[in-house]
Design a protein around this motif. Structure first.
Motif, PDB file in Angstrom:
ATOM      1  N   ALA A   1       0.868  -1.175   0.000  1.00  0.00           N
ATOM      2  CA  ALA A   1       0.000   0.000   0.000  1.00  0.00           C
ATOM      3  C   ALA A   1       0.906   1.227   0.000  1.00  0.00           C
ATOM      4  N   ILE A   2       0.714   2.115  -0.982  1.00  0.00           N
ATOM      5  CA  ILE A   2       1.581   3.286  -1.126  1.00  0.00           C
ATOM      6  C   ILE A   2       0.724   4.538  -1.033  1.00  0.00           C
ATOM      7  N   ARG A   3       1.131   5.454  -0.162  1.00  0.00           N
ATOM      8  CA  ARG A   3       0.389   6.698  -0.010  1.00  0.00           C
ATOM      9  C   ARG A   3       1.360   7.881  -0.056  1.00  0.00           C
ATOM     10  N   THR A   4       0.839   9.026  -0.461  1.00  0.00           N
ATOM     11  CA  THR A   4       1.651  10.234  -0.534  1.00  0.00           C
ATOM     12  C   THR A   4       0.747  11.455  -0.624  1.00  0.00           C
ATOM     13  N   ASP A   5       1.261  12.592  -0.159  1.00  0.00           N
ATOM     14  CA  ASP A   5       0.571  13.864  -0.338  1.00  0.00           C
ATOM     15  C   ASP A   5       0.918  14.505  -1.675  1.00  0.00           C
ATOM     16  N   SER A   6       1.928  13.983  -2.354  1.00  0.00           N
ATOM     17  CA  SER A   6       2.424  14.584  -3.591  1.00  0.00           C
ATOM     18  C   SER A   6       1.773  13.941  -4.804  1.00  0.00           C
ATOM     19  N   ILE A   7       1.006  14.720  -5.549  1.00  0.00           N
ATOM     20  CA  ILE A   7       0.393  14.205  -6.767  1.00  0.00           C
ATOM     21  C   ILE A   7       1.460  13.902  -7.806  1.00  0.00           C
ATOM     22  N   LEU A   8       2.583  14.641  -7.772  1.00  0.00           N
ATOM     23  CA  LEU A   8       3.686  14.389  -8.699  1.00  0.00           C
ATOM     24  C   LEU A   8       4.284  13.007  -8.472  1.00  0.00           C
ATOM     25  N   LEU A   9       4.533  12.655  -7.195  1.00  0.00           N
ATOM     26  CA  LEU A   9       5.091  11.342  -6.905  1.00  0.00           C
ATOM     27  C   LEU A   9       4.104  10.222  -7.207  1.00  0.00           C
TER      28      LEU A   9
ATOM     29  N   SER B   1      -3.949  -9.792   1.699  1.00  0.00           N
ATOM     30  CA  SER B   1      -3.544  -8.878   2.766  1.00  0.00           C
ATOM     31  C   SER B   1      -2.319  -8.068   2.349  1.00  0.00           C
ATOM     32  N   VAL B   2      -2.223  -6.858   2.884  1.00  0.00           N
ATOM     33  CA  VAL B   2      -1.111  -5.961   2.571  1.00  0.00           C
ATOM     34  C   VAL B   2       0.114  -6.375   3.381  1.00  0.00           C
ATOM     35  N   ASP B   3       1.247  -6.513   2.692  1.00  0.00           N
ATOM     36  CA  ASP B   3       2.489  -6.909   3.362  1.00  0.00           C
ATOM     37  C   ASP B   3       3.207  -5.709   3.967  1.00  0.00           C
ATOM     38  N   TRP B   4       3.282  -4.601   3.211  1.00  0.00           N
ATOM     39  CA  TRP B   4       3.989  -3.416   3.685  1.00  0.00           C
ATOM     40  C   TRP B   4       3.242  -2.152   3.263  1.00  0.00           C
ATOM     41  N   SER B   5       3.321  -1.136   4.110  1.00  0.00           N
ATOM     42  CA  SER B   5       2.791   0.196   3.789  1.00  0.00           C
ATOM     43  C   SER B   5       3.979   1.137   3.597  1.00  0.00           C
ATOM     44  N   VAL B   6       3.944   1.906   2.509  1.00  0.00           N
ATOM     45  CA  VAL B   6       5.044   2.814   2.179  1.00  0.00           C
ATOM     46  C   VAL B   6       4.481   4.221   2.020  1.00  0.00           C
ATOM     47  N   HIS B   7       5.101   5.180   2.704  1.00  0.00           N
ATOM     48  CA  HIS B   7       4.718   6.585   2.601  1.00  0.00           C
ATOM     49  C   HIS B   7       5.792   7.301   1.801  1.00  0.00           C
ATOM     50  N   LEU B   8       5.408   7.868   0.654  1.00  0.00           N
ATOM     51  CA  LEU B   8       6.339   8.607  -0.204  1.00  0.00           C
ATOM     52  C   LEU B   8       6.358  10.073   0.192  1.00  0.00           C
ATOM     53  N   HIS B   9       7.566  10.644   0.249  1.00  0.00           N
ATOM     54  CA  HIS B   9       7.749  12.059   0.579  1.00  0.00           C
ATOM     55  C   HIS B   9       8.570  12.723  -0.512  1.00  0.00           C
ATOM     56  N   SER B  10       8.199  13.941  -0.846  1.00  0.00           N
ATOM     57  CA  SER B  10       8.898  14.663  -1.909  1.00  0.00           C
ATOM     58  C   SER B  10      10.031  15.522  -1.376  1.00  0.00           C
ATOM     59  N   ASP B  11      10.251  15.526  -0.057  1.00  0.00           N
ATOM     60  CA  ASP B  11      11.350  16.294   0.510  1.00  0.00           C
ATOM     61  C   ASP B  11      12.424  15.345   1.015  1.00  0.00           C
ATOM     62  N   TYR B  12      13.623  15.847   1.107  1.00  0.00           N
ATOM     63  CA  TYR B  12      14.768  15.051   1.536  1.00  0.00           C
ATOM     64  C   TYR B  12      15.437  15.787   2.677  1.00  0.00           C
ATOM     65  N   VAL B  13      15.565  15.138   3.824  1.00  0.00           N
ATOM     66  CA  VAL B  13      16.179  15.759   4.994  1.00  0.00           C
ATOM     67  C   VAL B  13      17.534  15.106   5.229  1.00  0.00           C
ATOM     68  N   THR B  14      18.599  15.888   5.120  1.00  0.00           N
ATOM     69  CA  THR B  14      19.937  15.360   5.348  1.00  0.00           C
ATOM     70  C   THR B  14      20.203  15.315   6.843  1.00  0.00           C
ATOM     71  N   PRO B  15      20.572  14.166   7.397  1.00  0.00           N
ATOM     72  CA  PRO B  15      20.688  14.054   8.855  1.00  0.00           C
ATOM     73  C   PRO B  15      21.746  14.972   9.452  1.00  0.00           C
ATOM     74  N   LEU B  16      22.777  15.340   8.685  1.00  0.00           N
ATOM     75  CA  LEU B  16      23.851  16.156   9.242  1.00  0.00           C
ATOM     76  C   LEU B  16      23.413  17.591   9.534  1.00  0.00           C
TER      77      LEU B  16
ATOM     78  N   ASP C   1       9.133   4.731   5.210  1.00  0.00           N
ATOM     79  CA  ASP C   1       9.024   6.078   4.670  1.00  0.00           C
ATOM     80  C   ASP C   1      10.130   6.253   3.645  1.00  0.00           C
ATOM     81  N   LEU C   2       9.744   6.679   2.439  1.00  0.00           N
ATOM     82  CA  LEU C   2      10.688   6.848   1.338  1.00  0.00           C
ATOM     83  C   LEU C   2      10.729   8.315   0.937  1.00  0.00           C
ATOM     84  N   PHE C   3      11.902   8.934   1.024  1.00  0.00           N
ATOM     85  CA  PHE C   3      12.102  10.345   0.736  1.00  0.00           C
ATOM     86  C   PHE C   3      12.898  10.490  -0.558  1.00  0.00           C
ATOM     87  N   LEU C   4      12.444  11.386  -1.452  1.00  0.00           N
ATOM     88  CA  LEU C   4      13.120  11.583  -2.733  1.00  0.00           C
ATOM     89  C   LEU C   4      13.359  13.069  -2.992  1.00  0.00           C
ATOM     90  N   THR C   5      14.522  13.373  -3.565  1.00  0.00           N
ATOM     91  CA  THR C   5      14.755  14.724  -4.072  1.00  0.00           C
ATOM     92  C   THR C   5      14.458  14.803  -5.556  1.00  0.00           C
TER      93      THR C   5
END
Length: 246
Positions: free
Chosen positions: A14-22, A40-55, A88-92
């Motif tokens: 199951a894949i969900r996102t707020d980004s219509i582009l993604l 049954s659903v094995d995994w749920s994935v939330h797509l994000h259009s922002d990328y946060v660098t941990p440093l 959670d999957l984040f993409l630039t």
């Protein structure tokens, strides 16, 4: 919030996102459905259009991220939930979504102990199991899920619907693993499993960062190379594996 379901082999995501582009990008590269499947659903994935660098994030965000299992690449990173059923999957860069999603899927099946995602190509016999080619001069072999079963190995292949792709819902038994090297003459011989295990590391889609995950990948690789016969194959340019196994 937009949500779709997509099937990767035996697994439903199951894949969900707020980004219509993604979401548009996802449905362009992978066959997806809006209706919830009966399986049954094995995994749920939330797509994000922002990328946060941990440093450059706050200590709390950094600590939270580092407490989870994660993978970091140039154009994406993902974190896995402690329940083992969410990510959670984040993409630039939305064009990296196919690579990111396949890398994530390889991580999920590895952590579940189901199997590994290996860059390989398939050679079919007239009937029955297939033979996997690894390495060599193949143009662009796919990353294929290889399931470890009680009876051996099964490989799941891709089907195409225009530019959309989908992993077939059922796997095909694997007869052999074949490591290809270019040569002046064709030859096929049994390979030492400890040697090819190390070579396989270069063809797995995901390499873990934590010591426990490294141990798990190596354990799966050992099972994989002991499940079926393994061969070293020398092939002349233009020759095919089928010429050696026919």
């Amino acid at each position: 919030m937009h949500q779709v379901y997509t099937q990767f082999g035996e697994h439903i995501l199951a894949i969900r996102t707020d980004s219509i582009l993604l979401m548009n990008r996802l449905t362009h590269v992978f066959r997806s459905e809006k209706a919830r499947p009966k399986q049954s659903v094995d995994w749920s994935v939330h797509l994000h259009s922002d990328y946060v660098t941990p440093l450059v994030t706050s200590d709390s965000i950094t600590s939270n991220r580092l407490s989870k299992s994660y993978f970091d690449a140039e154009f994406f990173y993902f974190t896995l939930g402690a329940d083992g059923r969410s990510a959670d999957l984040f993409l630039t860069d939305p064009t990296a979504l196919r690579q990111a999603f396949i890398t994530l899927y390889g991580t999920l099946i590895m952590k579940r102990g189901w199997g590994l995602l290996v860059r390989a190509s398939v050679t079919n016999d007239d009937v029955g199991p297939v033979h996997l080619s690894i390495g060599g001069p193949n143009d662009e072999p796919d990353f294929l899920p290889i399931k470890l079963t009680a009876d051996g190995l099964e490989v799941f292949q891709w089907s195409a619907f225009g530019e959309q792709r989908q992993l077939l819902a059922s796997g095909t038994p694997v007869a052999s693993l074949n490591f290809i090297q270019p040569a002046f003459q064709n030859q096929r011989m049994k390979a030492g499993r400890s040697v090819v295990l190390l070579r396989l590391l270069d063809h797995v889609s995901y390499w873990p960062h934590a010591a426990a995950e490294t141990k798990q990948v190596l354990a799966l690789l050992r099972r994989l190379v002991h499940a079926v016969p393994v061969y070293e194959c020398a092939l002349r340019p233009g020759s095919l594996l089928g010429e050696l196994i026919s």
